[in-house]
Motif scaffolding. Structure first.
Motif, PDB file in Angstrom:
ATOM      1  N   ILE A  68      -8.396   1.411  -0.937  1.00  0.00           N
ATOM      2  CA  ILE A  68      -7.359   0.933  -0.013  1.00  0.00           C
ATOM      3  C   ILE A  68      -7.501  -0.565   0.226  1.00  0.00           C
ATOM      4  O   ILE A  68      -6.507  -1.296   0.252  1.00  0.00           O
ATOM      5  N   VAL A  88       0.842  -1.190   0.000  1.00  0.00           N
ATOM      6  CA  VAL A  88       0.000   0.000   0.000  1.00  0.00           C
ATOM      7  C   VAL A  88       0.882   1.246   0.000  1.00  0.00           C
ATOM      8  O   VAL A  88       0.585   2.225  -0.674  1.00  0.00           O
ATOM      9  N   GLN A  94      -6.044  -2.273  -2.708  1.00  0.00           N
ATOM     10  CA  GLN A  94      -4.582  -2.201  -2.690  1.00  0.00           C
ATOM     11  C   GLN A  94      -3.997  -3.196  -1.692  1.00  0.00           C
ATOM     12  O   GLN A  94      -2.979  -3.833  -1.966  1.00  0.00           O
TER      13      GLN A  94
END
Length: 113
Positions: free
Chosen positions: A41, A8, A44
């Protein structure tokens, strides 16, 4: 070039980013609603975990069993003979006696058990 799994915090130019790009492409081709930014997110994290697992697995299990075939084109012809997929080059220190070639990988095979 070393494989970059990604995370990330380090997503750019990584396998995880390539997975994200492929996911976005497949989503757009198969869904009637846009993907949007919700859950970015989470994606990811998921794609980074997948990429890290793939890279770790390949590192731990490849053991030299990757075959790469290369197709090479002869660019100059000083002291070069070839036949049946092989090339023999005789090189000396003469100023004009240089052989150059260019090529690309034509087949990459990961051998499996």
């Amino acid at each position: 070039m070393a494989l970059k799994a990604g995370s990330v915090d380090d997503f750019n130019d990584s396998m995880a980013e390539a997975i994200e790009t492929a996911f976005q492409t497949l989503w757009a081709a198969n869904k009637s609603i846009p993907l949007g930014n919700a859950g970015e997110i989470d994606r990811q994290i998921l794609f980074s975990a997948i990429a890290q697992g793939v890279v770790t697995y390949l590192r731990d299990n490849l053991n030299g069993s990757l075959d790469i075939n290369v197709n090479v084109t002869q660019d100059s012809s000083n002291n070069v003979t070839s036949g049946n997929g092989t090339v023999s080059v005789t090189q000396n220190s003469g100023a004009g006696n240089r052989v150059t070639a260019s090529g690309q990988a034509t087949n990459v095979v990961l051998n499996t058990e």
